[in-house]
Design an enzyme around this catalytic site. Structure first.
Site, short mmCIF file in Angstrom:
data_model
loop_
_atom_site.label_atom_id
_atom_site.label_comp_id
_atom_site.label_asym_id
_atom_site.label_seq_id
_atom_site.Cartn_x
_atom_site.Cartn_y
_atom_site.Cartn_z
N GLY A 133 0.83 -1.21 0.00
CA GLY A 133 0.00 0.00 0.00
C GLY A 133 0.85 1.24 0.00
N ASN A 134 0.22 2.38 0.27
CA ASN A 134 0.98 3.63 0.33
C ASN A 134 0.37 4.54 1.40
OD1 ASN A 134 -1.10 5.38 -0.98
ND2 ASN A 134 -0.77 3.87 -2.60
N LYS A 135 0.97 5.73 1.55
CA LYS A 135 0.61 6.59 2.70
C LYS A 135 -0.58 7.50 2.45
CE LYS A 135 5.08 7.18 4.98
NZ LYS A 135 6.08 8.20 5.35
N SER A 136 -1.23 7.42 1.28
CA SER A 136 -2.28 8.39 0.98
C SER A 136 -3.45 8.27 1.97
CB SER A 136 -2.80 8.16 -0.44
OG SER A 136 -3.83 9.07 -0.70
N ALA A 144 -3.63 7.61 -4.95
CA ALA A 144 -2.28 7.10 -5.15
C ALA A 144 -2.45 5.62 -5.53
CB ALA A 144 -1.48 7.24 -3.87
#
Ligand code: CTP
Length: 394
Positions: free
Chosen positions: A207-210, A274
């Site tokens: 995943g990512n930090k969005s 993102a």
């Protein structure tokens, strides 16, 4: 300017038109106003407290004697950005003109200096009586906006000035007072937000930090400006987003599927999500033991924007980029490679922006123009992007 968080006190006077204010309340909410209803005690003969509390989702007090420990007349006066008093009866107008404070509503009016609009409704002979005429004039000189009532048939068979105006004309006038613009009326805005996740096994993902905050701000700003908004939400809480159609997605493939259904229907796509760049080649059905976690074979995800841009039929497409170096060059390259009409880029070196309420960056347009965005709220950036969209839509 976004209207989110704009607090309105809807004062309701004791006239038969009180029932029409239920619709006024609903339409205010549709436009993104947060509304607390303050009925006068006599208005409860027409519409009861339970109706106002259920419709507004907030307490609807009539007197300063309720919840005294919270000092309600001062607390509510401090939090209100606008007053809309509808219907305003002859008696209520007289009490306001005299500066009385004999119920919660009149206390609030005295304790607050924000803009106030009155919508009178009464029998024509009461509206035309010199006492009412003089009271209305007094209030107008003090800065109250007092609408003229409509002319027509009253509750009995009488005709004349005194009818409660149509909800649409009340809201038009109120919007003019608050600066609310409805320039996206009838336009369909598709927004993606959050970050997609690619499952590795039943408990782990890439995943990512969005946080989704920027996309939420854009969706709410578009709703407040009259758009029909569809939000594709990847992995964040969507429980407080009234007036917006929502599709919840987890992975990039889910997002692609909803985009392929919704994109042909929209006028503008704003792709703030993102998107995970890669996904595991295969999904393990069982939890992988840590001792076996040497490496994960990945494959690239499709570029969602690039594929949509190729099939577009007049839609505007806005993208986002978060870069840690050469951010303007990188953003211009993406603008062209992905066939975008605009890209907003921010410099995220050091983890800035993610999860924050503020943003700063640059808007890049196709004609080589750059617009620097100094530190602003994500709400304000949403409106700046919508300003660009309305300009480009013509
Ligand atoms: N985007 C997309 N599909 C992808 C990846 C990104 O549609 N597979 C969109 C994002 O939503 C964003 C824009 O493209 O609006 C730019 O995203 P970014 O991750 O910066 O682009 P990438 O092409 O993935 O570039 P990079 O190589 O820097 O990761």
């Amino acid at each position: 300017m976004s209207l989110r968080g704009r607090e309105v006190v809807l004062g309701v006077g004791g006239g038969i038109a009180a029932y029409k204010s239920c619709d006024v309340l609903r339409r205010l909410q549709d436009r993104g106003y947060s509304v607390t209803v303050v009925p006068t005690p006599s208005s409860l003969n027409f519409v009861g407290k339970a109706t106002w509390e259920a419709l507004s989702g907030r307490p609807a007090n009539t007197q300063v004697w309720e919840n005294v420990h919270t000092v309600p007349h001062i607390a509510l006066a401090d939090s209100a950005d606008y007053f809309l008093i509808a219907p305003a009866t002859a008696d209520l107008i007289a009490r306001l003109a005299a500066g009385r404070a004999d119920d919660l509503l009149t206390n609030l009016v005295l304790a607050s200096d924000v803009p106030k609009m009155l919508v009178p409704a009464m029998h024509p002979s009461m509206w035309l009586d010199p006492a009412t005429v003089s009271n209305v004039q007094t209030l107008r000189t003090r800065g109250f906006i007092v609408m003229d009532p409509d002319v027509g048939r009253l509750t009995g068979n009488d005709l004349g000035p005194g009818r409660f105006p149509e909800t649409s004309s009340i809201l038009e006038k109120f919007d003019a007072l608050t600066g609310n613009i409805q320039d996206f009326k009838g336009k369909r805005i598709l927004v993606t937000a959050g970050g997609t996740r690619e499952a590795i096994d039943p408990v782990r993902f890439i995943g990512n930090k969005s946080s989704g905050k920027q996309g939420i701000a854009i969706a709410l700003a578009a709703r407040d400006r009259g758009a029909i908004v569809h939000l594709i939400a990847a992995n964040f809480d969507t429980s407080k987003l009234d007036g917006i159609e929502i599709s919840k997605v987890e992975s990039t493939a889910d997002m692609q599927k909803v985009l392929s259904q919704q994109f042909p229907l929209c006028d503008v796509l704003i792709m703030s999500a993102a998107v995970a760049d890669a996904r595991p080649k295969s999904l393990s059905m069982d939890k992988i033991k840590k001792a076996l976690f040497g490496s994960i074979d990945l494959e690239e995800n499709p570029d969602l924007l690039a594929s949509l841009a190729a099939s577009k039929k007049g839609q505007l497409i806005f993208g986002f980029a978060a870069e840690t170096k050469d951010h303007l060059q990188e953003a211009r390259r993406k603008l062209e490679a992905k066939g975008l009409d605009l890209i907003y880029v921010n410099d995220v070196s050091g983890g800035a922006i993610f999860g924050q309420d503020q943003t700063m960056g640059t808007i890049l347009l196709r004609n080589d123009a750059d617009i620097a965005v100094k530190e602003v709220s994500k709400d304000a950036l949403g409106n700046l992007l919508l300003d660009q969209a309305i300009r480009q839509l013509g």
